[in-house]
Design an enzyme around this catalytic site. Sequence first.
Site, short mmCIF file in Angstrom:
data_model
loop_
_atom_site.label_atom_id
_atom_site.label_comp_id
_atom_site.label_asym_id
_atom_site.label_seq_id
_atom_site.Cartn_x
_atom_site.Cartn_y
_atom_site.Cartn_z
N GLY A 83 0.82 -1.21 0.00
CA GLY A 83 0.00 0.00 0.00
C GLY A 83 0.85 1.25 0.00
O GLY A 83 1.91 1.30 0.62
N ARG A 101 -3.52 7.53 4.06
CA ARG A 101 -2.22 7.09 3.56
C ARG A 101 -1.70 7.96 2.42
O ARG A 101 -0.58 7.74 1.96
CB ARG A 101 -2.27 5.62 3.15
CG ARG A 101 -3.08 5.34 1.91
CD ARG A 101 -3.11 3.85 1.59
NE ARG A 101 -3.49 3.61 0.22
CZ ARG A 101 -3.87 2.43 -0.27
NH1 ARG A 101 -3.91 1.39 0.53
NH2 ARG A 101 -4.19 2.31 -1.53
N THR A 141 5.30 1.64 6.11
CA THR A 141 3.90 1.26 6.26
C THR A 141 3.25 2.23 7.20
O THR A 141 3.83 2.59 8.23
CB THR A 141 3.69 -0.19 6.77
OG1 THR A 141 2.33 -0.32 7.20
CG2 THR A 141 4.57 -0.53 7.96
N ASP A 161 0.88 1.51 8.94
CA ASP A 161 0.38 0.73 10.08
C ASP A 161 1.33 0.68 11.26
O ASP A 161 0.91 0.35 12.37
CB ASP A 161 0.06 -0.70 9.62
CG ASP A 161 -1.12 -0.74 8.68
OD1 ASP A 161 -2.03 0.09 8.87
OD2 ASP A 161 -1.16 -1.58 7.77
N GLU A 178 -10.66 -0.06 12.46
CA GLU A 178 -11.48 -0.93 11.61
C GLU A 178 -11.38 -2.38 12.06
O GLU A 178 -12.28 -3.17 11.80
CB GLU A 178 -11.02 -0.82 10.14
CG GLU A 178 -9.56 -1.19 9.95
CD GLU A 178 -9.09 -1.21 8.49
OE1 GLU A 178 -9.94 -1.23 7.58
OE2 GLU A 178 -7.87 -1.19 8.26
#
Lengths: 417, 417
Positions: free
Chosen positions: A23, A312, A153, A155, A256
């Site tokens: 991503g 992002r 990332t 994340d 989420e």
Amino acid sequence: MQVRKVTDMNKLIGNAVVGQSGGPTAAINATLSGVIRGALAAEEIETLYGMRNGVEGLLEERLINLSEYFDSEYKLTTLENTPAAALGSCRKKLPKKGEDDSVYEKLLSVFKKYNIRYFFYIGGNDSMDTVAKLSEYTKTHDYEMRIMGVPKTIDNDLVGTDHTPGYGSAAKHIAVTLSEIIRDCAVYTKKAVTIVEIMGRDAGWLTAASALGRAAGIDAPDLVYLPEVPFSMDEFFSSVYACLDKHPNVVIAVSEGIRFADGTYVCEGISASSVDAFGHKQLSGTGKALELAVKEKIGCKVRSIELNLPQRCASHIASKTDLEESVCVGRGAVEAAVNGVTREMMTIVRKTTEPYTYEISHSDIAEIANKVKEVPREFINEEGNNVTDECVKYILPLIEGETSPEFRMGLPVHIVL
Amino acid sequence: MQVRKVTDMNKLIGNAVVGQSGGPTAAINATLSGVIRGALAAEEIETLYGMRNGVEGLLEERLINLSEYFDSEYKLTTLENTPAAALGSCRKKLPKKGEDDSVYEKLLSVFKKYNIRYFFYIGGNDSMDTVAKLSEYTKTHDYEMRIMGVPKTIDNDLVGTDHTPGYGSAAKHIAVTLSEIIRDCAVYTKKAVTIVEIMGRDAGWLTAASALGRAAGIDAPDLVYLPEVPFSMDEFFSSVYACLDKHPNVVIAVSEGIRFADGTYVCEGISASSVDAFGHKQLSGTGKALELAVKEKIGCKVRSIELNLPQRCASHIASKTDLEESVCVGRGAVEAAVNGVTREMMTIVRKTTEPYTYEISHSDIAEIANKVKEVPREFINEEGNNVTDECVKYILPLIEGETSPEFRMGLPVHIVL
């Protein structure tokens, strides 16, 4: 970073290739810029190629000569402020060792054809898996190469590094957006609940960033739910009631990926029987699912907001600290490789938090791939419905500083390769 | 603005009150700052009060002394960069003339009690209705007052003004976010459709702003649907197929308010049979509804993004032009009122588009309230699936320029009254 001296023994001269995978983030192009800067400065590297769409494009020899293209500081700076992966990305997973060697053979033939001796791969968890597998394969072949993973990332779930490039910018976008949403929600006197759904399926780092406003005296979001703690509907409702008793505008941040104790995702658990116009089972998002639950149980005005892709790619509000670190990590990868390092991932080591200081290092890729770094339990309060001040203090330096991207006619200027 | 000379005949000395009403915008506080700046400079105005939560708070005498609070340029500048309505807002609709005069009597008694001679109300369509009704009422009473409407709405749907303060900042947020989402969507080679849902139930001005990147050479979004043109599912599918034939990543901007030819909202028409876990009919958003339709019919990867609240509160990416105009409009309202103008709404008159020049004026409130200004048909292409270059050219100057809000610890500094 500890710089090893290049001796004749570890001097490796040839071309290099860099790719982006997984991503996109607002900082992955800053890391690419760092690799380019490093390669342009390294006498061991003759030409740096970029692979389009990661290893997918490398297999098809879709390469771009980056040494030639990036002939000005202006282009590099613009690249650093461009969101998403300028080289394109892919989600290709390499086969397990021994399963299908033809992919590796093809890669090796491309390396030989272009005299590629350096391989830099910028990506997250899955991309580090690619780097680890390629590293394993090349160990057994008589073609000298240096292979480096460069983390990114949003994340922040890679182990072995204090945090990942890309996380700071996503965290800043979330913190800034929440501070604005909180102001917006405060204008009416009528009781209302606003639920903000934030990315992060397995780790709550991004959702935790919703609480950063606390450092600036913002007493919201009222509740923050991370996937690290099992979610209970009953406890959720009593917490919401308690907040509504205190003030009319309740703001809640949810990851989420929050799950009930039995492992079911909250979005599955609540809206499982929802069926769309075509008769298909329809999974709404976690925020939407909780919105419906609050409407049903509490009956007040309620709204859900999914922050979605801008988390992002909102490079106009990137973190200066994050972009600077991202460039350093990219450049550091090249410096380490030409100094003999291989099969390692670049890491960021935090030295101190107040003031924030760090250094760039690297560690064995085999120890890093396919692991997930969660938010530690001590960063989450006892009730499991908010983060601690320690957590805020830890994340805060990563969103520090604003960038000054170029705008033309009111719009940010991006580079398209 | 034409400045009338204050003569003894129209000189009115006393206090003033200002309120904010309706949905917040990123610029409504800039207009408030303009009113404060105007009042501080006007010798006719002794004290400027702010009503908390619009007329709702005025009826309860919840007032704040703004002349006293705003004792520095720093506070005013910070206010201009603070999103949402700093005074709070309300959605109160005043009763029709003759229906229930007690509300008006109460308002008049508050005006008399505080010697309020000037009334400034910053808001959108519904708020101008409040101003119009109050204007009507005061006409028949022997208490001299000057009543001014000051426009704001991200929707840009007020008649009588070239555009509304607040629209430029929302349009900029949308244009910038779309330019970033478009970069993000371009990274993969797999066919994918991304649908971005934008605010605007009756007018497509905000959705039209999604196309502004065209001025910077961005060839997307591929399709743009406004509520002004009836939506056809068949034409939609063939347009999407045609786009997917050209390139893998299709980006579509849709207004939340698009309707079929029979007047049904697209979100109702598609997901009408969707039922949630509690057995309730569940209306998904327009973007979500189209996402499901594309998944069913075309079967490619598809995702929908609802830009949601940040459209109206993302003041970190506000338009400099919009904030400057907003301040001017607020200040202009005070200047006009002390010069004898009453029962009018401030307006922005565009003089030229290239270069962009404008002036501040005002016109009769009775001609403005309760009307909707739609996007003219000539701003939409023949097929009804995109906007014209003329439309882009019209909107572009309104997003020009970036502001420099103050950040502390990585977060924007807001004022809380």
